[in-house]
Design an enzyme around this catalytic site. Structure first.
Site, PDB file in Angstrom:
ATOM      1  N   PHE A 100       0.823  -1.217   0.000  1.00 59.63           N
ATOM      2  CA  PHE A 100       0.000   0.000   0.000  1.00 59.63           C
ATOM      3  C   PHE A 100       0.863   1.275   0.000  1.00 59.63           C
ATOM      4  O   PHE A 100       0.817   2.068  -0.953  1.00 59.63           O
ATOM      5  CB  PHE A 100      -0.943  -0.080   1.213  1.00 59.63           C
ATOM      6  CG  PHE A 100      -1.407   1.225   1.769  1.00 59.63           C
ATOM      7  CD1 PHE A 100      -1.997   2.191   0.956  1.00 59.63           C
ATOM      8  CD2 PHE A 100      -1.278   1.489   3.127  1.00 59.63           C
ATOM      9  CE1 PHE A 100      -2.437   3.402   1.489  1.00 59.63           C
ATOM     10  CE2 PHE A 100      -1.721   2.690   3.667  1.00 59.63           C
ATOM     11  CZ  PHE A 100      -2.281   3.656   2.847  1.00 59.63           C
ATOM     12  N   ASP A 118      13.115 -12.055  -1.471  1.00 58.37           N
ATOM     13  CA  ASP A 118      12.914 -11.887  -0.038  1.00 58.37           C
ATOM     14  C   ASP A 118      14.178 -11.314   0.595  1.00 58.37           C
ATOM     15  O   ASP A 118      15.289 -11.726   0.250  1.00 58.37           O
ATOM     16  CB  ASP A 118      12.609 -13.261   0.559  1.00 58.37           C
ATOM     17  CG  ASP A 118      11.929 -13.125   1.892  1.00 58.37           C
ATOM     18  OD1 ASP A 118      10.753 -13.490   1.976  1.00 58.37           O
ATOM     19  OD2 ASP A 118      12.586 -12.636   2.842  1.00 58.37           O
ATOM     20  N   SER A 131       1.057  -5.049  10.881  1.00 64.43           N
ATOM     21  CA  SER A 131      -0.051  -5.409  11.764  1.00 64.43           C
ATOM     22  C   SER A 131       0.412  -5.826  13.155  1.00 64.43           C
ATOM     23  O   SER A 131       1.172  -6.782  13.325  1.00 64.43           O
ATOM     24  CB  SER A 131      -0.921  -6.515  11.144  1.00 64.43           C
ATOM     25  OG  SER A 131      -1.756  -7.077  12.123  1.00 64.43           O
ATOM     26  N   SER A 186       4.335   4.656  14.871  1.00 64.17           N
ATOM     27  CA  SER A 186       3.888   5.285  16.121  1.00 64.17           C
ATOM     28  C   SER A 186       3.734   4.270  17.246  1.00 64.17           C
ATOM     29  O   SER A 186       3.683   4.637  18.415  1.00 64.17           O
ATOM     30  CB  SER A 186       2.537   5.954  15.890  1.00 64.17           C
ATOM     31  OG  SER A 186       1.595   4.981  15.474  1.00 64.17           O
ATOM     32  N   TYR A 214       5.499  -6.269  17.131  1.00 65.54           N
ATOM     33  CA  TYR A 214       5.643  -5.336  15.998  1.00 65.54           C
ATOM     34  C   TYR A 214       6.333  -4.044  16.442  1.00 65.54           C
ATOM     35  O   TYR A 214       7.267  -3.554  15.788  1.00 65.54           O
ATOM     36  CB  TYR A 214       4.251  -5.030  15.432  1.00 65.54           C
ATOM     37  CG  TYR A 214       4.232  -4.031  14.308  1.00 65.54           C
ATOM     38  CD1 TYR A 214       4.531  -4.420  13.001  1.00 65.54           C
ATOM     39  CD2 TYR A 214       3.903  -2.696  14.537  1.00 65.54           C
ATOM     40  CE1 TYR A 214       4.506  -3.501  11.962  1.00 65.54           C
ATOM     41  CE2 TYR A 214       3.876  -1.778  13.504  1.00 65.54           C
ATOM     42  CZ  TYR A 214       4.170  -2.182  12.217  1.00 65.54           C
ATOM     43  OH  TYR A 214       4.145  -1.267  11.190  1.00 65.54           O
ATOM     44  N   LYS A 230       9.984  -2.511  15.270  1.00 68.66           N
ATOM     45  CA  LYS A 230      10.174  -1.194  14.644  1.00 68.66           C
ATOM     46  C   LYS A 230      11.184  -0.375  15.442  1.00 68.66           C
ATOM     47  O   LYS A 230      12.031   0.318  14.876  1.00 68.66           O
ATOM     48  CB  LYS A 230       8.836  -0.460  14.527  1.00 68.66           C
ATOM     49  CG  LYS A 230       7.908  -1.037  13.462  1.00 68.66           C
ATOM     50  CD  LYS A 230       8.442  -0.762  12.054  1.00 68.66           C
ATOM     51  CE  LYS A 230       7.555  -1.327  10.971  1.00 68.66           C
ATOM     52  NZ  LYS A 230       8.068  -1.096   9.609  1.00 68.66           N
ATOM     53  N   ASN A 271      -0.814   5.605  11.810  1.00 65.82           N
ATOM     54  CA  ASN A 271      -2.034   5.062  11.191  1.00 65.82           C
ATOM     55  C   ASN A 271      -2.348   5.629   9.800  1.00 65.82           C
ATOM     56  O   ASN A 271      -3.252   6.452   9.632  1.00 65.82           O
ATOM     57  CB  ASN A 271      -3.208   5.222  12.138  1.00 65.82           C
ATOM     58  CG  ASN A 271      -3.057   4.282  13.326  1.00 65.82           C
ATOM     59  OD1 ASN A 271      -2.187   4.483  14.183  1.00 65.82           O
ATOM     60  ND2 ASN A 271      -3.848   3.245  13.389  1.00 65.82           N
ATOM     61  N   ARG A 279      -8.516  -5.466  21.663  1.00 65.62           N
ATOM     62  CA  ARG A 279      -7.457  -6.314  21.114  1.00 65.62           C
ATOM     63  C   ARG A 279      -6.231  -6.309  22.023  1.00 65.62           C
ATOM     64  O   ARG A 279      -5.815  -5.236  22.461  1.00 65.62           O
ATOM     65  CB  ARG A 279      -7.040  -5.735  19.752  1.00 65.62           C
ATOM     66  CG  ARG A 279      -7.443  -6.565  18.608  1.00 65.62           C
ATOM     67  CD  ARG A 279      -7.158  -5.997  17.256  1.00 65.62           C
ATOM     68  NE  ARG A 279      -6.164  -4.954  17.111  1.00 65.62           N
ATOM     69  CZ  ARG A 279      -5.950  -4.329  15.971  1.00 65.62           C
ATOM     70  NH1 ARG A 279      -6.626  -4.640  14.899  1.00 65.62           N
ATOM     71  NH2 ARG A 279      -5.029  -3.384  15.877  1.00 65.62           N
ATOM     72  N   ASP A 304      -3.178  -3.550  22.050  1.00 66.06           N
ATOM     73  CA  ASP A 304      -3.710  -2.315  21.455  1.00 66.06           C
ATOM     74  C   ASP A 304      -3.276  -1.096  22.281  1.00 66.06           C
ATOM     75  O   ASP A 304      -3.283  -1.137  23.506  1.00 66.06           O
ATOM     76  CB  ASP A 304      -5.242  -2.395  21.444  1.00 66.06           C
ATOM     77  CG  ASP A 304      -5.852  -1.742  20.214  1.00 66.06           C
ATOM     78  OD1 ASP A 304      -5.251  -1.842  19.136  1.00 66.06           O
ATOM     79  OD2 ASP A 304      -6.938  -1.143  20.339  1.00 66.06           O
TER      80      ASP A 304
HETATM   81  C1  UD1 Z   1      -0.584   0.160  14.501  1.00 63.87           C
HETATM   82  C2  UD1 Z   1       0.269   1.411  14.642  1.00 63.87           C
HETATM   83  C3  UD1 Z   1       0.558   2.005  13.299  1.00 63.87           C
HETATM   84  C4  UD1 Z   1       1.130   0.929  12.382  1.00 63.87           C
HETATM   85  C5  UD1 Z   1       0.134  -0.216  12.251  1.00 63.87           C
HETATM   86  C6  UD1 Z   1       0.676  -1.323  11.361  1.00 63.87           C
HETATM   87  C7  UD1 Z   1      -0.320   2.356  16.822  1.00 63.87           C
HETATM   88  C8  UD1 Z   1      -0.925   3.484  17.545  1.00 63.87           C
HETATM   89  N1  UD1 Z   1      -0.396   2.407  15.484  1.00 63.87           N
HETATM   90  O1  UD1 Z   1      -1.838   0.513  14.127  1.00 63.87           O
HETATM   91  O2  UD1 Z   1       1.503   3.055  13.417  1.00 63.87           O
HETATM   92  O3  UD1 Z   1       1.419   1.458  11.138  1.00 63.87           O
HETATM   93  O4  UD1 Z   1      -0.075  -0.740  13.537  1.00 63.87           O
HETATM   94  O5  UD1 Z   1      -0.218  -2.333  11.178  1.00 63.87           O
HETATM   95  O6  UD1 Z   1       0.251   1.438  17.398  1.00 63.87           O
HETATM   96  N2  UD1 Z   1     -10.001  -1.796  15.184  1.00 63.87           N
HETATM   97  C9  UD1 Z   1     -11.365  -1.996  15.333  1.00 63.87           C
HETATM   98  N3  UD1 Z   1     -12.008  -2.746  14.404  1.00 63.87           N
HETATM   99  C10 UD1 Z   1     -11.367  -3.335  13.354  1.00 63.87           C
HETATM  100  C11 UD1 Z   1      -9.956  -3.123  13.211  1.00 63.87           C
HETATM  101  C12 UD1 Z   1      -9.320  -2.355  14.149  1.00 63.87           C
HETATM  102  O7  UD1 Z   1     -11.989  -1.515  16.280  1.00 63.87           O
HETATM  103  O8  UD1 Z   1     -12.012  -4.006  12.549  1.00 63.87           O
HETATM  104  C13 UD1 Z   1      -9.326  -0.929  16.156  1.00 63.87           C
HETATM  105  C14 UD1 Z   1      -8.068  -1.514  16.774  1.00 63.87           C
HETATM  106  O9  UD1 Z   1      -8.340  -2.276  17.925  1.00 63.87           O
HETATM  107  C15 UD1 Z   1      -7.301  -0.230  17.098  1.00 63.87           C
HETATM  108  C16 UD1 Z   1      -7.709   0.742  15.964  1.00 63.87           C
HETATM  109  O10 UD1 Z   1      -8.912   0.209  15.440  1.00 63.87           O
HETATM  110  O11 UD1 Z   1      -7.702   0.305  18.343  1.00 63.87           O
HETATM  111  C17 UD1 Z   1      -6.699   0.837  14.861  1.00 63.87           C
HETATM  112  O12 UD1 Z   1      -6.321  -0.475  14.469  1.00 63.87           O
HETATM  113  P1  UD1 Z   1      -5.415  -0.757  13.192  1.00 63.87           P
HETATM  114  O13 UD1 Z   1      -5.963  -0.055  12.020  1.00 63.87           O
HETATM  115  O14 UD1 Z   1      -5.201  -2.229  13.102  1.00 63.87           O
HETATM  116  O15 UD1 Z   1      -4.063  -0.022  13.529  1.00 63.87           O
HETATM  117  P2  UD1 Z   1      -3.160   0.057  14.882  1.00 63.87           P
HETATM  118  O16 UD1 Z   1      -3.028  -1.284  15.505  1.00 63.87           O
HETATM  119  O17 UD1 Z   1      -3.596   1.227  15.694  1.00 63.87           O
END
Ligand code: UD1
Length: 319
Positions: free
Chosen positions: A12, A61, A86, A126, A149, A153, A178, A276, A279
């Site tokens: 992406f 790879d 992730s 982040s 993860y 990083k 994000n 999660r 999280d």
């Molecule tokens: C994290 C990192 C980000 C990194 C990414 C890589 C942090 C703050 N951010 O993102 O910098 O680039 O990993 O993968 O650590 N959620 C829902 N429903 C869903 C999916 C997710 O509620 O279906 C929630 C998650 O629990 C979380 C938020 O949405 O609280 C964001 O999740 P996600 O998009 O997976 O990213 P982060 O884990 O925050």
């Protein structure tokens, strides 16, 4: 014309970077094992034949030193995006993600050093901050990773810094907050929240919110990340440094969903599930260091980015 290697260029963020570099006339080599990246992400018909003829795709790879050596040959700059992303995937698969995110990165650093690469820019995250209480997150905070993860990083950031200090290979670490936008995969169980929510709303399925939805993120449209990377390639004051790359605001997940529902015109209600593991609660960037060192400024606001991303996915789902 610069020669730039984009690792993870089929993914992406990597494909958005490759496109921007080609657009400005650079020669781009992509290194990708296409485990999560896609070759279709590297078709840029709107750029035309002259620009796209400067794209070279190397499939391989980074566990393979020989591939890394080939990848950096005759390269001026490296944008290192390749990773197993992730947070939850790293919790489920700590060894696999460590191999890719640390060992692969070290292979590439060694080869880039030996090949005389001018500068390497690293896609950090982040997540390194974890649940440190200070908001917004500023680079002077001691990191506190909560997941494999995030550990990976942060470890890689240290490698980038010492490669600058020990060997003089210029490195810059950009802590992405994000990121979202076109070509982000909405289909995997490990997909990020924005493409997942958009897909759910466009297909009239209830989105799942993990926890109470009051956790917050500095959701950053990919054009901001592309802009920051292009600046980081040459910004003289950035060598050896790690800095945030974001919008400098935050939305809770409940707010995010409300905005997306409004843009899409949906009244579907979410399902609330358990939070999660690993999280982070709140994530919000202080962007003054990248403003100072890169002369970075936000190009696309979160709200504008969300509207554009919905338009993109509408088109994708209509195909
Ligand atoms: C994290 C990192 C980000 C990194 C990414 C890589 C942090 C703050 N951010 O993102 O910098 O680039 O990993 O993968 O650590 N959620 C829902 N429903 C869903 C999916 C997710 O509620 O279906 C929630 C998650 O629990 C979380 C938020 O949405 O609280 C964001 O999740 P996600 O998009 O997976 O990213 P982060 O884990 O925050």
């Amino acid at each position: 014309m610069a020669h730039v290697l984009v690792t993870g260029g089929g993914g992406f963020i990597g494909s958005n970077l490759a496109e921007a570099l080609l657009k400005r006339g650079d020669a781009v080599r992509v290194l990708d094992n296409f485990s999560t990246g896609r070759k279709e992400n590297l078709a840029f018909p709107e750029l035309g034949e002259t620009l796209t003829s400067r794209l070279e795709i190397l499939q391989g790879d980074m566990a393979d030193r020989e591939i890394c050596r080939k990848a950096v040959q005759d390269i001026d700059y490296v944008l290192h995006q390749a990773a197993i992303p992730s947070v939850p995937r790293s919790v489920a698969q700590p060894i696999e993600s460590n191999d890719a995110n640390i060992n692969g990165t070290l292979n590439l650093l060694v080869e880039a050093r030996d090949a005389g690469v001018k500068r390497m820019v690293f896609a950090s995250s982040s997540s390194v901050y974890g649940n440190t209480p200070t908001l917004p997150k500023v680079e002077t905070i001691t990191p506190n990773p909560l997941s494999p993860y995030a550990v990976q990083k942060l470890t890689a950031e240290h490698y980038f810094r010492i490669f600058y200090e020990l060997y003089g290979l210029e490195t810059v670490c950009l802590r992405y907050f994000n990121v979202f936008g076109p070509r982000q995969d909405p289909t995997s169980e490990y997909s990020a929240v924005i493409p997942k929510f958009i897909k759910a709303l466009l297909t009239n399925t209830r989105p799942t919110i993990f926890g109470d939805g009051e956790q917050s993120r500095d959701f950053t449209h990919v054009d901001n990340v592309v802009y920051g990377n292009l600046l980081a390639l040459e910004a003289p004051k950035a060598a050896g440094k790690a800095m945030n790359l974001a919008c400098g605001g935050r939305l809770t997940l409940n707010e995010l969903l409300a905005i997306l529902k409004k843009i899409i015109g949906s009244d579907i209600e979410p399902i609330y599930a358990d939070p999660r593991p690993g999280d982070v609660r709140h994530s919000h960037a202080d962007i003054s260091l990248s403003e100072e060192l890169l002369e970075y400024e936000m190009q696309v606001s979160t709200e504008e980015g969300l509207a554009r991303t919905v338009d993109y996915f509408k088109e994708v789902f209509a195909r």
